[in-house]
Design a protein around this motif. Structure first.
Motif, PDB file in Angstrom:
ATOM      1  N   GLY A 152       0.803  -1.220   0.000  1.00 42.75           N
ATOM      2  CA  GLY A 152       0.000   0.000   0.000  1.00 42.75           C
ATOM      3  C   GLY A 152       0.835   1.269   0.000  1.00 42.75           C
ATOM      4  O   GLY A 152       0.337   2.345   0.326  1.00 42.75           O
ATOM      5  N   ALA A 153       2.100   1.150  -0.355  1.00 42.70           N
ATOM      6  CA  ALA A 153       2.993   2.312  -0.358  1.00 42.70           C
ATOM      7  C   ALA A 153       2.643   3.248  -1.510  1.00 42.70           C
ATOM      8  O   ALA A 153       2.216   2.820  -2.575  1.00 42.70           O
ATOM      9  CB  ALA A 153       4.448   1.863  -0.471  1.00 42.70           C
ATOM     10  N   ARG A 154       2.836   4.508  -1.284  1.00 40.54           N
ATOM     11  CA  ARG A 154       2.644   5.534  -2.312  1.00 40.54           C
ATOM     12  C   ARG A 154       3.939   5.658  -3.109  1.00 40.54           C
ATOM     13  O   ARG A 154       5.024   5.735  -2.526  1.00 40.54           O
ATOM     14  CB  ARG A 154       2.313   6.860  -1.637  1.00 40.54           C
ATOM     15  CG  ARG A 154       2.023   7.971  -2.590  1.00 40.54           C
ATOM     16  CD  ARG A 154       1.546   9.194  -1.828  1.00 40.54           C
ATOM     17  NE  ARG A 154       1.364  10.279  -2.775  1.00 40.54           N
ATOM     18  CZ  ARG A 154       1.556  11.539  -2.502  1.00 40.54           C
ATOM     19  NH1 ARG A 154       1.902  11.904  -1.281  1.00 40.54           N
ATOM     20  NH2 ARG A 154       1.385  12.459  -3.409  1.00 40.54           N
ATOM     21  N   VAL A 155       3.824   5.671  -4.436  1.00 43.24           N
ATOM     22  CA  VAL A 155       5.000   5.803  -5.298  1.00 43.24           C
ATOM     23  C   VAL A 155       5.111   7.250  -5.750  1.00 43.24           C
ATOM     24  O   VAL A 155       4.141   7.827  -6.254  1.00 43.24           O
ATOM     25  CB  VAL A 155       4.911   4.862  -6.522  1.00 43.24           C
ATOM     26  CG1 VAL A 155       6.088   5.084  -7.465  1.00 43.24           C
ATOM     27  CG2 VAL A 155       4.854   3.412  -6.063  1.00 43.24           C
ATOM     28  N   LEU A 156       6.286   7.821  -5.567  1.00 46.91           N
ATOM     29  CA  LEU A 156       6.552   9.199  -5.958  1.00 46.91           C
ATOM     30  C   LEU A 156       7.633   9.206  -7.029  1.00 46.91           C
ATOM     31  O   LEU A 156       8.673   8.574  -6.863  1.00 46.91           O
ATOM     32  CB  LEU A 156       7.019  10.014  -4.749  1.00 46.91           C
ATOM     33  CG  LEU A 156       6.062   9.991  -3.552  1.00 46.91           C
ATOM     34  CD1 LEU A 156       6.751  10.489  -2.307  1.00 46.91           C
ATOM     35  CD2 LEU A 156       4.840  10.823  -3.862  1.00 46.91           C
ATOM     36  N   ALA A 157       7.350   9.913  -8.124  1.00 44.45           N
ATOM     37  CA  ALA A 157       8.302   9.986  -9.230  1.00 44.45           C
ATOM     38  C   ALA A 157       8.079  11.300  -9.970  1.00 44.45           C
ATOM     39  O   ALA A 157       7.022  11.924  -9.848  1.00 44.45           O
ATOM     40  CB  ALA A 157       8.107   8.805 -10.175  1.00 44.45           C
TER      41      ALA A 157
END
Length: 127
Positions: free
Chosen positions: A82-87
């Motif tokens: 459930g981690a948020r991915v930041l890019a």
């Protein structure tokens, strides 16, 4: 994979055969900076457990750029934890599988590493 303490109880480097990722601990929350290649998720979760931490506390995955040795396990880890991915917004379509991974510009000594050491990730499901 090697696990190297960079800052006591805060920052660890996860050193893969090719490349590395970093695990930042801030209180109970964990942030992963880069995610190794496509088969790295179990090793990353194992490294987290070996530190006495819980993979379920992985809240963020920060991707520095869209090369396959940096984004490979991001989708799997995000889906499982459930981690948020930041890019960066220009890398996001590549990470989601909407555009092909750009081929890196390599030095002569890097070509064999690239050709034999990395797997191409499947299209990622990134929230």
């Amino acid at each position: 994979m090697d696990l190297v303490e960079v800052l006591p109880n805060r920052l660890h480097m996860l050193r893969f055969p090719i490349g590395q990722a970093y695990l930042w601990q801030d209180g109970g929350a964990l942030t992963l900076v880069d995610a190794g290649n496509a088969e790295s998720a179990p090793a990353i979760e194992g490294a987290i457990r070996s530190l006495g931490l819980f993979p379920e506390r992985l809240e963020r995955i920060v991707l520095t750029h869209c090369h396959r040795d940096h984004v490979g396990a991001a989708g799997e880890l995000a889906a499982r934890r459930g981690a948020r991915v930041l890019a960066h917004r220009l890398d996001a379509p590549v990470i989601r599988g909407e555009r092909p991974v750009p081929e890196p510009v390599l030095l002569d000594w890097e070509i064999p590493l690239y050709a034999h050491g990395l797997t191409v990730p499947e299209a990622q499901s990134v929230p």
